[in-house]
Write a protein that holds these residues in place. Structure first.
Motif, mmCIF file in Angstrom:
data_model
loop_
_atom_site.group_PDB
_atom_site.id
_atom_site.type_symbol
_atom_site.label_atom_id
_atom_site.label_comp_id
_atom_site.label_asym_id
_atom_site.label_seq_id
_atom_site.Cartn_x
_atom_site.Cartn_y
_atom_site.Cartn_z
ATOM 1 N N ILE A 193 0.859 -1.195 0.000
ATOM 2 C CA ILE A 193 0.000 0.000 0.000
ATOM 3 C C ILE A 193 0.889 1.236 0.000
ATOM 4 C CG2 ILE A 193 -1.806 1.267 1.217
ATOM 5 C CD1 ILE A 193 -2.679 -1.367 2.444
ATOM 6 N N GLY A 194 0.741 2.077 -1.020
ATOM 7 C CA GLY A 194 1.548 3.285 -1.138
ATOM 8 C C GLY A 194 1.094 4.383 -0.192
ATOM 9 N N ASP A 195 1.873 5.461 -0.159
ATOM 10 C CA ASP A 195 1.550 6.592 0.717
ATOM 11 C C ASP A 195 0.207 7.225 0.373
ATOM 12 O OD1 ASP A 195 3.953 6.201 2.008
ATOM 13 O OD2 ASP A 195 5.039 7.678 0.777
ATOM 14 N N ASP A 196 -0.168 7.139 -0.919
ATOM 15 C CA ASP A 196 -1.446 7.719 -1.333
ATOM 16 C C ASP A 196 -2.595 6.715 -1.228
ATOM 17 O OD1 ASP A 196 -0.680 6.005 -3.312
ATOM 18 O OD2 ASP A 196 -0.968 7.437 -4.973
ATOM 19 N N GLY A 197 -2.327 5.554 -0.647
ATOM 20 C CA GLY A 197 -3.355 4.538 -0.467
ATOM 21 C C GLY A 197 -3.523 3.584 -1.618
ATOM 22 N N THR A 198 -2.791 3.786 -2.728
ATOM 23 C CA THR A 198 -2.910 2.877 -3.862
ATOM 24 C C THR A 198 -2.217 1.556 -3.556
ATOM 25 O OG1 THR A 198 -0.912 3.789 -4.873
ATOM 26 C CG2 THR A 198 -3.025 4.765 -5.512
ATOM 27 N N GLU A 199 -2.741 0.501 -4.147
ATOM 28 C CA GLU A 199 -2.223 -0.845 -3.917
ATOM 29 C C GLU A 199 -1.540 -1.366 -5.181
ATOM 30 O OE1 GLU A 199 -5.436 -2.724 -0.790
ATOM 31 O OE2 GLU A 199 -5.885 -2.791 -2.935
ATOM 32 N N THR A 200 -0.371 -1.928 -5.018
ATOM 33 C CA THR A 200 0.342 -2.562 -6.129
ATOM 34 C C THR A 200 1.010 -3.824 -5.618
ATOM 35 O OG1 THR A 200 2.331 -1.253 -5.690
ATOM 36 C CG2 THR A 200 0.781 -0.383 -7.336
ATOM 37 N N THR A 201 1.373 -4.717 -6.551
ATOM 38 C CA THR A 201 2.069 -5.935 -6.153
ATOM 39 C C THR A 201 3.495 -5.611 -5.744
ATOM 40 O OG1 THR A 201 2.579 -6.292 -8.492
ATOM 41 C CG2 THR A 201 0.711 -7.479 -7.595
ATOM 42 N N GLY A 202 3.941 -6.290 -4.706
ATOM 43 C CA GLY A 202 5.272 -6.048 -4.170
ATOM 44 C C GLY A 202 6.282 -7.050 -4.673
ATOM 45 N N PRO A 203 7.478 -7.098 -4.072
ATOM 46 C CA PRO A 203 8.527 -8.024 -4.513
ATOM 47 C C PRO A 203 8.151 -9.480 -4.211
ATOM 48 C CG PRO A 203 9.190 -6.900 -2.500
ATOM 49 C CD PRO A 203 7.926 -6.242 -2.952
ATOM 50 N N THR A 204 8.467 -10.339 -5.142
ATOM 51 C CA THR A 204 8.124 -11.746 -5.015
ATOM 52 C C THR A 204 9.165 -12.492 -4.185
ATOM 53 O OG1 THR A 204 6.968 -11.738 -7.143
ATOM 54 C CG2 THR A 204 7.724 -13.866 -6.329
ATOM 55 N N VAL A 205 8.678 -13.349 -3.307
ATOM 56 C CA VAL A 205 9.531 -14.256 -2.542
ATOM 57 C C VAL A 205 9.370 -15.643 -3.138
ATOM 58 C CG1 VAL A 205 9.992 -15.241 -0.263
ATOM 59 C CG2 VAL A 205 9.218 -12.868 -0.471
#
Length: 900
Positions: A594-606
């Motif tokens: 969740i970004g500072d502006d509240g937007t959601e994106t996929t993060g780094p894959t484990v």
């Protein structure tokens, strides 16, 4: 056109003929038979010459009667003229074959109830780079083919990996013709549901010359096909049985007045409208050189280039695994077993998606064959092949989420009633509170290097007629890279929306909820434009963890003895195969950030790597016998062992889990992966057939078969609780594969064909082909409890029949064909089904064509597909739980054909 048993030996089949002579040619391989001249020469005074459809039917009967093994075939009546323009739909006319359809076209087949089908091109491997280990039948332009052979019970000289059978596609060669040959077709087709016209064309040029270094022939053939489609679907899923021990479910039972009664409710419904098109481009180039009477070389390059594209609207209301709330006081109705039939629900999430999908598959087959006859008794063949195949896929999905006030459903009829209401209206952007975007890219690249050497020695007398032996080496590789699904939560709802009018949905026969609003189709069709409009910086990146690879090496050797002693002939042999298999991939988890502006994106894959190797040896004996009971009556018996290796897709060890975003919380979370520890399936096969040939174009045959299959591979769904590195946990329904203990398949085939030449006048042009197949199978269901605990094998109908009426007289040729199959299992388990199998209801389709030969060189054909506008329907386990109802296009085509 005819559907026939095709002899891979002792046969004179004229590939792509319109004129045939009914003769028996000594022992010959399938490649020999397919490459014989277009006009065969019988012994002086013994030729019976027929033309057109009668030629195909007569040749079919002669070849079937004189074959060594059990094979069915389809032969193009003329160049560029298979009876059906889609390869899979042509195959469905053969006894024992059942076709699967995708967006209105046949896409794959099952032989005698089994989908583990081997595909070959001129007796060699051919496949699509998708991990399926076989060629996608929808990829091939039918105009390039001279014929199709379907082998049902193997002999030792045939390549293994054919649990259900082998489909061999045959192309033409320059030595098939006496000299120069030219043929062309031009087709215009109309698809009524999508209301579009699409063209197709083909061209063949061939010639042969005597030169100072021997006879040389060159053939070039090209086919271009475009088709369009629209598919409308009404869906109901998933179903859940209320549990009175659960507080939430008990409250729902009380609201419904069903406390103490078994009650099952659907948790969702929806509609989908898909628009798309297909483009097939096929090329075949062959050179033959015969420097002497004892030596012949054939080089060929075959290329299939297939493009598939769709975009769609879908609108649905559902609560996933969460409880669905009935409207207090609203009337509800139920089946006798407590399954919901009609009623109204309130306050449930709605989804409104616009999506696009593309696939491009290219397969190029390079082959070189040498045939040498150093003596009159010995034939040696050397064969080399290289296959290069690629497939690229793109999936792009835009979604809106909101809340509906009410949902009324009535699923008791043949077309479900779906009425959804929202206070602001479904076509008002104010009804929706969030938007998201998903995209995924993947590419597969596959190759196959094959070398083969065969020799056959023929004896001049005695019981033993010949011995054939050979060796084969194959090295197949497949590599897939995948970005995984990238989730992008949008901070606001875009303005690029349009109103969708659904008045003509389901040909106007559906009771729906009016217009909806959706992301613009014109934008979603263009991937880069979609990213630009949504403010997304480029496509997702391919990462190491999105890679999986498979490599399979096979080493095979065989020996077969052919014998003949009145009244019995046949062959006995054994094939020994060593398989070395290596697979690798990754288990990976991708969280949401969740970004500072509240937007959601996929993060780094484990991710964690996985690698598995297997090796095994298979010994595969076979026996084929034929007993001549009378001049017109014969009995056949065949027994064999065979294997079918798991497909690369089934073996893929990778599992990708992406955390759902906030806009996906109410959805069923799913994932799919393979099982690298799968074993090959093994089958024991028995066949017996009785064949009566009562006239030149008349036969009645009956065949019985039995297969006992060990380690049968079946689809299974398991629920896994997955915790991501950020501490969030979710339940995923994961689809994978396993080896069940044993599956059994048994059945009967009946076939009849005849031209009624004895009828007077114009009626003498009438003919008929009919066949019926009964297949019974049983395997354990993944369900451990509930109404369905045993199921047939996947994609297998117990009953299947074809009725084909033929008319040919003078310059007119006509055909009406009806194909019907009973219910079958689509999958043994599906997401949201409560681990119940999904069944497809009985389905029949009517097709027809008529051809007028304006001159011997020029003909016009009109053909139609799905003339009766058949609907397809599926249900969950029991028919009181419907799933999908689907309608597709009718297709009408006009073809001009020139042959010189």
């Amino acid at each position: 056109m005819s559907y026939m048993k095709y002899a891979p030996r002792r046969a004179a089949l004229l590939a792509g003929i319109s004129i045939a002579t009914l003769t028996i040619a000594g022992q010959a391989s399938a490649q020999d038979a397919a490459s014989m001249p277009q006009e065969a020469t019988a012994e002086e005074g013994n030729a019976i010459v027929v033309t057109g459809v009668r030629a195909s039917l007569s040749s079919a009967q002669s070849i079937k009667r004189n074959s060594d093994v059990i094979v069915d075939s389809i032969v193009a009546e003329d160049i560029g003229k298979l009876p059906d323009r889609n390869v899979a739909e042509a195959l469905q006319r053969i006894p024992g074959i059942q076709v699967q359809r995708q967006y209105g076209e046949g896409s794959s087949v099952a032989i005698r109830g089994l989908t583990q089908v081997r595909t070959e091109l001129n007796g060699r491997d051919i496949f699509t780079a998708s991990g399926a280990n076989q060629l996608s039948l929808e990829d091939i332009p039918s105009e390039l083919l001279a014929g199709i052979d379907v082998y049902k019970n193997p002999s030792a000289d045939q390549i293994e990996d054919q649990l259900s059978g082998t489909i061999n596609f045959r192309t033409r060669k320059p030595f098939d013709f006496d000299g120069f040959k030219a043929a062309a077709t031009l087709t215009q087709s109309h698809f009524d549901l999508v209301d579009k016209f699409k063209p197709s064309a083909s061209l063949l040029l061939s010639d042969r010359w005597d030169t100072g270094i021997g006879e040389i022939g060159v053939l070039a053939s090209m086919s271009y096909q475009k088709t369009a489609f629209r598919q409308d679907t009404i869906s109901t899923e998933p179903f859940y049985t209320l549990d009175p021990s659960n507080e939430s479910d008990a409250a729902v039972l009380a609201t419904l007045g069903r406390t103490g009664q078994a009650t099952t409710l659907p948790h969702g419904t929806g509609i989908g409208q898909v628009f798309g098109d297909r483009r097939r481009l096929g090329m075949d180039f062959a050179v033959q050189w015969r420097p002497s009477d004892t030596l012949e070389l054939t080089a060929e390059v075959f290329r299939s280039d297939y493009k598939f594209r769709l975009d769609d609207y879908s609108f649905f209301a559902y609560t996933s695994t969460s409880a669905i709330i009935p409207q207090p006081g609203a009337p509800f109705s139920y089946a006798d077993n407590g399954d919901f039939q009609s009623g109204t629900f309130i306050d449930l999430p709605i989804g409104d998606n616009t999506s696009a999908q593309t696939r491009r598959s290219k397969t190029t087959d390079y082959s070189l064959n040498l045939k040498w006859e150093p003596t009159a008794n010995l034939t040696v063949r050397a064969d080399g092949q290289y296959v290069d195949a690629t497939t690229r896929n793109l999936r792009s999905i835009f979604g809106l989420n909101g809340t509906a006030d009410t949902l009324y459903q009535d699923i008791s009829g043949s077309v479900p009633v779906v009425n959804i209401t929202a206070s602001n209206g479904l076509a008002n952007v104010a009804t929706y509170n969030s938007a998201f975007y998903l995209d995924n890219l993947n590419e597969s690249k596959a190759s196959d290097k094959v070398g083969r050497l065969d020799a056959e020695y023929r004896f001049d007398g005695g019981i033993l007629s010949s011995i054939k032996a050979g060796v084969r080496y194959g090295d197949r590789r497949n590599k897939t890279i995948d970005t995984g699904y990238r989730y992008t939560g949008l901070s606001s709802i875009p303005t690029q929306l349009e109103t969708v009018n659904l008045d003509d949905f389901f040909r106007g026969d559906a009771d729906l909820f009016g217009d909806i609003i959706a992301f613009q189709r014109g934008i979603i069709q263009n991937y880069q434009q979609t990213l630009d409009v949504l403010g997304i910086d480029g496509p997702p990146a391919y990462v190491q963890s999105g890679t999986n690879q498979q490599r399979q090496k096979s080493y095979a050797g065989y020996a077969t003895a052919f014998f003949k002693t009145d009244p019995v002939d046949g062959n006995v042999g054994v094939r020994v195969v060593r398989t070395n298999l290596d697979v690798s991939g990754y288990y990976q988890q991708t969280p949401i950030i969740i970004g500072d502006d509240g937007t959601e994106t996929t993060g780094p894959t484990v991710f964690n790597p996985i690698a598995v190797s297997q090796s095994y040896t298979s010994v595969l004996p076979s026996l084929n016998l034929r007993v001549h009971l009378a001049d017109d009556l014969q009995l056949r018996f065949a027994a064999a062992k065979n294997i079918a290796r798991p497909s690369f897709t089934q073996l893929n060890p990778s599992l990708t889990l992406t955390e759902p975003g906030s806009a996906q919380q109410d959805q069923v979370h799913t994932a799919s992966g393979g099982n690298p520890n799968l074993k090959p399936m093994k089958s024991d096969n028995l066949d017996v057939s009785l064949e009566w040939y009562f006239s030149r174009t008349g036969s009645l045959t009956a065949a019985a078969f039995y297969k006992r299959i060990k380690n049968y591979i079946q689809t299974a769904v398991s629920t896994r609780t997955v915790t991501f590195d950020n501490g969030n946990s979710y339940d995923y329904e994961v689809t994978s594969y396993n080896n069940v203990a044993t599956g059994k398949v048994k059945g009967v085939e009946l076939a009849y064909q005849q031209f009624f030449d004895f009828l007077p006048g114009p009626l003498s042009g009438l003919g008929m082909q009919a066949n019926f197949t009964y297949v019974d199978s049983k395997a354990p269901s993944p369900a451990t409890a509930g109404p369905v605990t045993n199921v047939p094998l996947e994609l297998l109908s117990k009953y299947n029949y074809n009725l084909v009426g033929i008319y040919e007289l003078g310059g007119v040729s006509a055909r009406v064909a009806y194909n019907w199959r009973s219910k079958y299992v689509v999958t043994t388990a599906g997401n949201g089904t409560g681990n119940l199998p999904i069944f497809n209801k009985p389905f029949g389709q009517l097709d027809a064509s008529i051809t007028y030969n304006v001159t011997p060189e020029f003909a016009l054909t009109v053909d139609g597909v799905n003339l009766a506008n058949a609907r397809r329907s599926t249900y969950f386990g029991i028919d009181t739980r419907p799933r999908d109802v689907v309608v597709n296009d009718r297709r009408i085509s006009l073809t001009a054909r020139i042959t010189y």
